[in-house]
Design a protein around this motif. Structure first.
Motif, short mmCIF file in Angstrom:
data_model
loop_
_atom_site.label_atom_id
_atom_site.label_comp_id
_atom_site.label_asym_id
_atom_site.label_seq_id
_atom_site.Cartn_x
_atom_site.Cartn_y
_atom_site.Cartn_z
N ALA A 298 0.80 -1.23 0.00
CA ALA A 298 0.00 0.00 0.00
C ALA A 298 0.83 1.27 0.00
O ALA A 298 0.35 2.33 0.38
N GLY A 299 2.09 1.19 -0.42
CA GLY A 299 2.93 2.37 -0.44
C GLY A 299 2.82 3.14 -1.74
O GLY A 299 2.45 2.61 -2.78
N GLY B 89 -2.45 9.47 4.09
CA GLY B 89 -1.30 10.33 4.02
C GLY B 89 -0.19 9.98 5.00
O GLY B 89 0.72 10.78 5.18
N TYR B 90 -0.24 8.83 5.61
CA TYR B 90 0.80 8.45 6.56
C TYR B 90 2.16 8.46 5.87
O TYR B 90 2.35 7.84 4.83
N ASP C 64 2.45 5.36 3.11
CA ASP C 64 1.99 3.98 3.27
C ASP C 64 0.57 4.01 3.82
O ASP C 64 0.35 4.41 4.96
N ALA C 65 -0.40 3.59 3.02
CA ALA C 65 -1.80 3.62 3.40
C ALA C 65 -2.27 2.30 4.01
O ALA C 65 -3.45 2.16 4.34
N GLY C 66 -1.37 1.34 4.15
CA GLY C 66 -1.76 0.04 4.67
C GLY C 66 -1.90 0.02 6.18
O GLY C 66 -1.26 0.79 6.90
N LEU D 55 6.08 -0.57 3.57
CA LEU D 55 7.02 0.20 2.76
C LEU D 55 8.41 0.15 3.39
O LEU D 55 8.56 0.34 4.60
N ALA D 56 9.41 -0.11 2.57
CA ALA D 56 10.78 -0.27 3.08
C ALA D 56 11.76 0.54 2.25
O ALA D 56 11.63 0.63 1.03
#
Length: 312
Positions: A88-89, A115-116, A136-138, A143-144
């Motif tokens: 989700a990124g 919007g994180y 990352d909306a997850g 996300l890495a």
């Protein structure tokens, strides 16, 4: 999960704006997005961006040293920022540098806002300031970001199979993947076999090839494998061409609008008019047309075999 077509377009869009830019700020509002520990992120400040490119489903910002001193005279002084967007990124690009504030920690077990922000990078290029925000909306943050000398230092990059659209990736090589009982949807999404295909475009490729996602690889005859290979090239090639020139704020919507079956549960198949169906798995789901792909049969979840865990 971002896939080959939109990541190709994203990389080209960023490269046109950031190649030659200087890194002026780096921030990780929370620590868990940074997965590599070999370098302090501040080591990037003052370096210039050589290019932005895609490698499989990874986005790579290749930087050079900020100085001409002997310490950085060779390639060993260069560093790359390698981004895996996971499920989700995504990325936001702005041409001004707003005030940087720490992102709040999400409540345990709660969903965060779209919007994180996982990371921020500031760039300056010939008097224009840019900010790249990795979001990352997850619910579970995947996300890495890796800071490495060579993208191949990231295990996921080093293990990638051939690029799906590489001219050197032949039908003969592709055909070798279909000797197992693994489901063909899993085969074409396996990044160690073929780099760049995720949940969305695998649905589209299988629909174009008129093949059931649950068919075993070994069940395909040579004609079916050839049709799948041609569909893979056609679907990904057409999508890559259609998305060319679009910015990150438009790419996701353009991808969604172009899909024939993925994300269209309950709608009519644009080819045969049959109602598009969805089959859910733990952590993901896929869409298909019974009329085009399964002889009219509504597919049921089979006994566990293979993997379908990195859906979109």
């Amino acid at each position: 999960m971002p896939e080959l077509p939109e990541l190709t377009a994203l990389a080209a869009y960023l490269d046109a704006r950031l190649a030659g830019a200087t890194v002026v700020s780096v921030q990780f509002p929370t620590a868990f997005a940074l997965k590599s520990t070999g370098f302090d992120p501040d080591i990037l400040v003052g370096r210039s961006v050589r290019r932005v490119h895609r490698h499989g489903k990874f986005l790579v910002f290749q930087t050079s040293a900020a100085t001409d001193s002997a310490e950085y005279a060779d390639e060993g002084g260069a560093l790359s920022i390698v981004v895996s967007f996971a499920k989700a990124g995504w990325l936001r690009l702005s041409a001004e540098l707003p005030e940087i504030k720490d992102a709040p920690e999400p409540e345990p077990g709660s969903k965060s806002a779209p919007g994180y922000i996982s990371a921020r990078f500031g760039f300056s290029n010939h008097g224009t300031d840019f900010e790249v925000e990795l979001t990352d909306a997850g619910r579970w943050k995947g996300l890495a970001v890796f800071i490495v000398h060579d993208p191949e230092d990231v295990p996921g990059v080093a293990e990638l199979g051939p690029e799906a659209l590489d001219p050197g990736f032949t039908l003969e090589e592709f055909s070798r993947f279909f000797a197992s009982k693994q489901r063909i949807k899993d085969i074409i999404r396996d990044q160690k076999r073929i780099a760049g295909i995720g949940n969305g475009y695998s649905d589209e490729i299988l629909h174009a090839a008129k093949l059931s996602p649950l068919a075993a690889g070994a069940s395909l005859d040579p004609e079916s494998v050839g049709r799948l290979y041609t569909s893979m090239r056609q679907v990904l090639g057409d999508a890559t061409e259609a998305l060319e020139g679009l910015g990150p704020d438009k790419l996701k919507a353009a991808k969604k609008a172009s899909m024939a079956v993925h994300g269209r549960t309950g709608e009519s198949c644009p080819v045969c008019g049959t109602t598009i169906q969805e089959l859910a798995y733990v952590g993901t789901s896929f869409q298909y047309c019974p009329g085009c792909q399964s002889g009219g049969e509504i597919l049921e979840r089979p006994a566990a075999r293979g993997s379908m865990e990195d859906g979109e």
